[in-house]
Design an enzyme around this catalytic site. Structure first.
Site, PDB file in Angstrom:
ATOM      1  N   HIS A   1      -6.664   6.228   9.054  1.00 28.33           N
ATOM      2  CA  HIS A   1      -6.281   5.102   8.196  1.00 28.33           C
ATOM      3  C   HIS A   1      -6.685   3.758   8.813  1.00 28.33           C
ATOM      4  O   HIS A   1      -6.752   3.629  10.027  1.00 28.33           O
ATOM      5  CB  HIS A   1      -4.765   5.129   7.960  1.00 28.33           C
ATOM      6  CG  HIS A   1      -4.329   6.274   7.106  1.00 28.33           C
ATOM      7  ND1 HIS A   1      -3.651   7.353   7.596  1.00 28.33           N
ATOM      8  CD2 HIS A   1      -4.508   6.514   5.788  1.00 28.33           C
ATOM      9  CE1 HIS A   1      -3.417   8.213   6.617  1.00 28.33           C
ATOM     10  NE2 HIS A   1      -3.922   7.732   5.507  1.00 28.33           N
ATOM     11  N   GLY A   2      -6.896   2.777   7.947  1.00 25.70           N
ATOM     12  CA  GLY A   2      -7.127   1.409   8.413  1.00 25.70           C
ATOM     13  C   GLY A   2      -8.593   1.067   8.586  1.00 25.70           C
ATOM     14  O   GLY A   2      -9.491   1.822   8.185  1.00 25.70           O
TER      15      GLY A   2
ATOM     16  N   ILE B   1      -8.932   5.630  -0.865  1.00 31.29           N
ATOM     17  CA  ILE B   1      -9.556   4.377  -0.430  1.00 31.29           C
ATOM     18  C   ILE B   1      -8.578   3.221  -0.647  1.00 31.29           C
ATOM     19  O   ILE B   1      -8.141   2.968  -1.770  1.00 31.29           O
ATOM     20  CB  ILE B   1     -10.858   4.119  -1.229  1.00 31.29           C
ATOM     21  CG1 ILE B   1     -11.859   5.260  -0.976  1.00 31.29           C
ATOM     22  CG2 ILE B   1     -11.464   2.769  -0.858  1.00 31.29           C
ATOM     23  CD1 ILE B   1     -13.077   5.247  -1.869  1.00 31.29           C
TER      24      ILE B   1
ATOM     25  N   SER C   1       2.111   3.564  -2.353  1.00 32.82           N
ATOM     26  CA  SER C   1       2.744   4.003  -1.094  1.00 32.82           C
ATOM     27  C   SER C   1       4.207   3.557  -1.067  1.00 32.82           C
ATOM     28  O   SER C   1       4.637   2.742  -1.898  1.00 32.82           O
ATOM     29  CB  SER C   1       2.004   3.397   0.098  1.00 32.82           C
ATOM     30  OG  SER C   1       2.227   1.996   0.125  1.00 32.82           O
TER      31      SER C   1
ATOM     32  N   ASP D   1       4.352  14.178   2.433  1.00 33.95           N
ATOM     33  CA  ASP D   1       3.635  14.177   3.714  1.00 33.95           C
ATOM     34  C   ASP D   1       4.533  14.701   4.830  1.00 33.95           C
ATOM     35  O   ASP D   1       5.256  13.958   5.480  1.00 33.95           O
ATOM     36  CB  ASP D   1       3.141  12.764   4.029  1.00 33.95           C
ATOM     37  CG  ASP D   1       2.296  12.742   5.294  1.00 33.95           C
ATOM     38  OD1 ASP D   1       2.192  13.794   5.951  1.00 33.95           O
ATOM     39  OD2 ASP D   1       1.729  11.680   5.601  1.00 33.95           O
TER      40      ASP D   1
ATOM     41  N   GLU E   1       0.081  18.117   3.103  1.00 37.68           N
ATOM     42  CA  GLU E   1      -0.867  17.782   4.183  1.00 37.68           C
ATOM     43  C   GLU E   1      -0.638  18.653   5.408  1.00 37.68           C
ATOM     44  O   GLU E   1       0.502  18.918   5.803  1.00 37.68           O
ATOM     45  CB  GLU E   1      -0.741  16.298   4.573  1.00 37.68           C
ATOM     46  CG  GLU E   1      -1.692  15.922   5.711  1.00 37.68           C
ATOM     47  CD  GLU E   1      -1.902  14.413   5.923  1.00 37.68           C
ATOM     48  OE1 GLU E   1      -1.433  13.610   5.092  1.00 37.68           O
ATOM     49  OE2 GLU E   1      -2.539  14.062   6.925  1.00 37.68           O
TER      50      GLU E   1
ATOM     51  N   ASP F   1       1.692   8.033  -2.816  1.00 37.51           N
ATOM     52  CA  ASP F   1       0.870   8.254  -1.615  1.00 37.51           C
ATOM     53  C   ASP F   1       1.806   8.384  -0.405  1.00 37.51           C
ATOM     54  O   ASP F   1       2.691   7.545  -0.202  1.00 37.51           O
ATOM     55  CB  ASP F   1      -0.052   7.034  -1.451  1.00 37.51           C
ATOM     56  CG  ASP F   1      -1.090   7.215  -0.373  1.00 37.51           C
ATOM     57  OD1 ASP F   1      -1.468   8.363  -0.083  1.00 37.51           O
ATOM     58  OD2 ASP F   1      -1.552   6.180   0.166  1.00 37.51           O
TER      59      ASP F   1
HETATM   60  P1  13P Z   1      -8.155   3.874   4.201  1.00 38.01           P
HETATM   61  O1  13P Z   1      -7.318   3.087   5.158  1.00 38.01           O
HETATM   62  O2  13P Z   1      -9.350   4.455   4.886  1.00 38.01           O
HETATM   63  O3  13P Z   1      -8.545   3.077   3.011  1.00 38.01           O
HETATM   64  O4  13P Z   1      -7.293   5.127   3.696  1.00 38.01           O
HETATM   65  C1  13P Z   1      -6.361   4.997   2.665  1.00 38.01           C
HETATM   66  C2  13P Z   1      -5.500   6.205   2.524  1.00 38.01           C
HETATM   67  O5  13P Z   1      -5.736   7.264   3.066  1.00 38.01           O
HETATM   68  C3  13P Z   1      -4.316   6.070   1.667  1.00 38.01           C
HETATM   69  O6  13P Z   1      -3.520   7.201   1.695  1.00 38.01           O
HETATM   70  O1  G3H Z   2      -2.354   5.449   3.901  1.00 36.35           O
HETATM   71  C1  G3H Z   2      -1.969   4.304   3.783  1.00 36.35           C
HETATM   72  C2  G3H Z   2      -2.401   3.427   2.684  1.00 36.35           C
HETATM   73  O2  G3H Z   2      -3.488   2.633   3.088  1.00 36.35           O
HETATM   74  C3  G3H Z   2      -1.247   2.608   2.208  1.00 36.35           C
HETATM   75  O3  G3H Z   2      -0.968   1.609   3.113  1.00 36.35           O
HETATM   76  O4  G3H Z   2       1.424   1.980   3.607  1.00 36.35           O
HETATM   77  O5  G3H Z   2       0.338  -0.240   4.050  1.00 36.35           O
HETATM   78  O6  G3H Z   2       0.768   0.511   1.709  1.00 36.35           O
HETATM   79  P1  G3H Z   2       0.501   0.918   3.115  1.00 36.35           P
HETATM   80 ZN    ZN Z   3      -3.480   8.264   3.546  1.00 37.38          ZN
END
Ligand code: 13P
Ligand code: G3H
Ligand code: ZN
Length: 326
Positions: A181-182, A268, A50, A105, A135, A83
């Site tokens: 997310h989260g 994940i 990310s 995104d 997306e 990501d």
């Molecule tokens: P989670 O927070 O469910 O693990 O999702 C991760 C994600 O979508 C990263 O892009």
């Molecule tokens: O979608 C988000 C992922 O879990 C990455 O999280 O932006 O905190 O690295 P982050």
């Molecule tokens: Zn995501």
């Protein structure tokens, strides 16, 4: 083998009813835990980075860690993916800097702006053999510095997907069908409770997934926010000084079902964070005299490996599929 893009993986995953795990990486132990499990289970894998990971660990360190994994695991295909790419410049920097796949995104943008931005990234990426994920629809939760409150998320509109995919040329499409997310994916009031008092979340919108798939036959769909938030790790965190009340994720059976349909990539991150944090909290609680990071990072890495192994075999269905994805 060298890093690959996601094309062949998604073709095989679609055809054979499984999904590729896309796991977020931020440091050496996470890269090792994931790839050791994939190597032992002979599974293809997407390692994703990310904007926050690049800010934390530095682009070069992350690329070198992934290159080390490629060297250590020559039998399995590995994709290095950006990501939630926030803009063209970040995508370009990753494409120029060794990534084999990127996500742009634009889901928070108006439809036409999302198309224009996504197409610009696709044009640049495809000339360089890099695959692109776009997306449509927004998920609740936090990713990097963008926080979408529950209630402000929006499901993907199936009537938009053909135009988006055709005009942008993307290779895969992330859609919003109720994941987020989260570690707090559903508010307690959205859920029911089972006999043990554990929250049971509402079902994902498989009707939207099915409508999208009908409109885009053969096209790979991506699910973000797909951690299941294992309750044994939530308990481990809470029993060892943590405070994660009512953390809840997507039930694994629903992810399995999605993987059998058109979902070819399942993201994940939170589950690996939970495994790492729970393990380290427990270690510190039980052994307060220890201070060598290797002593607590070793079991944390081992538990990341085991949770990834479980996902590959029991949720994604991609264990044993490395060879057909090469
Ligand atoms: P989670 O927070 O469910 O693990 O999702 C991760 C994600 O979508 C990263 O892009
Ligand atoms: O979608 C988000 C992922 O879990 C990455 O999280 O932006 O905190 O690295 P982050
Ligand atoms: Zn995501």
């Amino acid at each position: 083998m060298a890093l690959v893009n996601s094309k062949k993986m998604f073709e095989q995953a679609y055809k054979n009813g499984y999904a590729i795990g896309a796991f977020n990486v931020n440091n050496m132990e996470i890269v090792q835990g994931i790839t050791e499990a994939c190597k032992e289970e002979n599974a293809p894998v997407i390692l994703q980075v990310s904007k926050g990971a690049r800010a934390y660990a530095n682009h070069t360190y992350l690329v070198k860690l992934v290159e080390a994994a490629v060297k250590e695991c020559p039998e399995i295909p590995i994709v290095l993916h950006l990501d939630h790419g926030p803009d063209f410049e970040t995508c370009k920097s990753c494409i120029d800097g060794g990534f084999t796949s990127v996500m742009i995104d634009g889901s928070h943008l108006p439809f036409e702006e999302n198309i224009a931005l996504t197409k610009k990234v696709v044009d640049y990426a495809h000339e360089r053999g890099v695959t692109v994920e776009g997306e449509l629809g927004t998920l609740a939760g936090i990713e990097d510095d963008v926080k979408v409150e529950h209630g402000a998320e929006s499901y993907t509109k199936p009537e938009e997907v053909i135009e988006f995919v055709t005009r942008t040329g993307v290779d895969s499409l992330a859609i919003a069908i109720g994941t987020s997310h989260g570690a707090y994916k559903f508010k307690p009031e959205q859920c029911t409770r089972n006999e043990e008092g554990i929250l049971v979340p509402p079902a994902l919108r498989f009707d939207i997934l099915e409508e999208v798939s009908k409109k885009l036959p053969g096209f790979p769909i991506v699910l973000h926010g797909s951690s299941s938030v294992p309750q044994d790790y939530v308990k481990m965190v809470n029993d060892n000084g943590g405070k994660m009340p009512d953390a809840i994720g997507v039930p694994e059976e629903q992810l399995r079902k999605a993987a059998e349909l058109s979902v070819c990539k399942i993201n994940i991150d939170s589950d690996l964070r939970l495994a790492m944090t729970g393990t380290i909290r427990q270690f510190f609680n039980e052994k307060p005299d220890k201070f060598d990071p290797r002593e607590y990072l070793k079991p944390a890495r081992a538990n990341i490996k085991e949770i990834v192994r479980h996902k590959l075999k029991n949720v994604l269905g991609c264990a044993g599929k490395a060879d057909e994805c090469k």
